[in-house]
Write a protein that holds these residues in place. Structure first.
Motif, mmCIF file in Angstrom:
data_model
loop_
_atom_site.group_PDB
_atom_site.id
_atom_site.type_symbol
_atom_site.label_atom_id
_atom_site.label_comp_id
_atom_site.label_asym_id
_atom_site.label_seq_id
_atom_site.Cartn_x
_atom_site.Cartn_y
_atom_site.Cartn_z
ATOM 1 N N VAL A 5 38.162 76.862 58.811
ATOM 2 C CA VAL A 5 38.077 75.492 58.304
ATOM 3 C C VAL A 5 39.166 75.246 57.276
ATOM 4 O O VAL A 5 39.847 74.207 57.310
ATOM 5 N N LEU A 6 39.372 76.185 56.377
ATOM 6 C CA LEU A 6 40.415 76.035 55.351
ATOM 7 C C LEU A 6 41.811 75.984 55.977
ATOM 8 O O LEU A 6 42.646 75.170 55.573
ATOM 9 N N ILE A 7 42.061 76.818 56.967
ATOM 10 C CA ILE A 7 43.360 76.798 57.651
ATOM 11 C C ILE A 7 43.545 75.470 58.379
ATOM 12 O O ILE A 7 44.623 74.861 58.327
ATOM 13 N N GLY A 8 42.497 74.996 59.054
ATOM 14 C CA GLY A 8 42.580 73.707 59.755
ATOM 15 C C GLY A 8 42.831 72.546 58.805
ATOM 16 O O GLY A 8 43.638 71.663 59.091
ATOM 17 N N GLN A 9 42.166 72.553 57.659
ATOM 18 C CA GLN A 9 42.362 71.480 56.684
ATOM 19 C C GLN A 9 43.762 71.545 56.068
ATOM 20 O O GLN A 9 44.395 70.512 55.832
ATOM 21 N N ALA A 10 44.244 72.752 55.797
ATOM 22 C CA ALA A 10 45.609 72.902 55.280
ATOM 23 C C ALA A 10 46.626 72.383 56.299
ATOM 24 O O ALA A 10 47.598 71.709 55.928
ATOM 25 N N HIS A 11 46.392 72.670 57.577
ATOM 26 C CA HIS A 11 47.280 72.176 58.627
ATOM 27 C C HIS A 11 47.281 70.650 58.649
ATOM 28 O O HIS A 11 48.336 70.018 58.768
ATOM 29 N N GLN A 12 46.111 70.038 58.532
ATOM 30 C CA GLN A 12 46.022 68.572 58.514
ATOM 31 C C GLN A 12 46.772 67.988 57.316
ATOM 32 O O GLN A 12 47.421 66.945 57.433
ATOM 33 N N LEU A 13 46.695 68.639 56.173
ATOM 34 C CA LEU A 13 47.451 68.177 55.000
ATOM 35 C C LEU A 13 48.949 68.253 55.257
ATOM 36 O O LEU A 13 49.694 67.332 54.903
ATOM 37 N N PHE A 14 49.405 69.336 55.869
ATOM 38 C CA PHE A 14 50.827 69.474 56.167
ATOM 39 C C PHE A 14 51.313 68.414 57.146
ATOM 40 O O PHE A 14 52.354 67.805 56.930
ATOM 41 N N ILE A 15 50.573 68.185 58.233
ATOM 42 C CA ILE A 15 51.093 67.254 59.239
ATOM 43 C C ILE A 15 51.024 65.800 58.772
ATOM 44 O O ILE A 15 51.714 64.955 59.321
ATOM 45 N N HIS A 16 50.233 65.513 57.750
ATOM 46 C CA HIS A 16 50.174 64.153 57.214
ATOM 47 C C HIS A 16 50.935 64.024 55.900
ATOM 48 O O HIS A 16 50.786 63.033 55.185
ATOM 49 N N SER A 17 51.777 64.987 55.586
ATOM 50 C CA SER A 17 52.569 64.934 54.364
ATOM 51 C C SER A 17 53.930 64.308 54.648
ATOM 52 O O SER A 17 54.266 63.985 55.779
ATOM 53 N N GLU A 18 54.720 64.169 53.618
ATOM 54 C CA GLU A 18 56.047 63.563 53.741
ATOM 55 C C GLU A 18 57.121 64.536 54.230
ATOM 56 O O GLU A 18 58.236 64.128 54.496
ATOM 57 N N VAL A 19 56.787 65.809 54.339
ATOM 58 C CA VAL A 19 57.793 66.782 54.789
ATOM 59 C C VAL A 19 58.114 66.549 56.261
ATOM 60 O O VAL A 19 57.277 66.076 57.022
ATOM 61 N N ASN A 20 59.324 66.860 56.639
ATOM 62 C CA ASN A 20 59.782 66.621 58.005
ATOM 63 C C ASN A 20 60.079 67.949 58.708
ATOM 64 O O ASN A 20 61.050 68.068 59.435
ATOM 65 N N TRP A 21 59.238 68.940 58.489
ATOM 66 C CA TRP A 21 59.441 70.262 59.066
ATOM 67 C C TRP A 21 59.159 70.252 60.562
ATOM 68 O O TRP A 21 58.203 69.657 61.024
#
Length: 113
Positions: A5-21
Motif C-alpha cells: 500500500v505504501l509503495i502504491g501510494q508513493a507511486h501515485q504521488l510520483f505520477i501526479h507530481s510536477e516531475v517529468n521523469w
C-alpha cells in the motif's frame, strides 16, 4: 500488505507530481512514469484516450493506447477544455455542480412547455 500500500501510494504521488521523469525502459514497458501519466491528463486532442495505466504501462501497450512521452516535443498543458472550475473562488467551485444541474433541469422543462 502495508508495504505494498505504501509503495502504491508513493507511486501515485510520483505520477501526479510536477516531475517529468520517464524512467527509461521501466517507464516505457513496466510501470507508469510521471511523464507518461502526464499525457493522460493533457488537454491536447492528440493525447485523448492515451496512457490509461494506473500502475502498469504494459496494459496500454497491450490495448494500443500507449503514447510515448518522448514523442511530445512541447510542454504538456494539463486540464480540461471548457472547465467551469477554478475561475473565481473555492466556495463557487463547491456549488458549480448544483448550479449546472439546476440549469439543465430548467432548460429541460422550458423546452418541454
Amino acid at each position: 500488505y502495508l508495504s505494498m500500500v505504501l509503495i502504491g501510494q508513493a507511486h501515485q504521488l510520483f505520477i501526479h507530481s510536477e516531475v517529468n521523469w520517464k524512467w527509461g525502459w521501466i517507464g516505457k514497458y513496466i510501470l507508469v512514469s510521471p511523464a507518461a501519466h502526464k499525457i493522460h491528463h493533457s488537454s491536447s486532442s492528440k493525447h485523448y484516450d492515451r496512457n490509461f495505466g494506473n500502475m502498469f504501462i504494459f496494459w496500454d501497450h497491450l490495448f494500443s493506447s500507449w503514447y510515448n512521452p518522448a514523442n511530445n516535443k512541447t510542454e504538456v498543458t494539463l486540464g480540461l477544455t471548457d472547465n467551469p472550475y477554478n475561475k473565481t473562488s473555492f466556495f463557487n467551485d463547491m456549488f458549480i455542480g448544483y448550479k449546472l444541474f439546476v440549469n439543465k433541469v430548467k432548460m429541460y422543462f422550458i423546452k418541454e412547455n
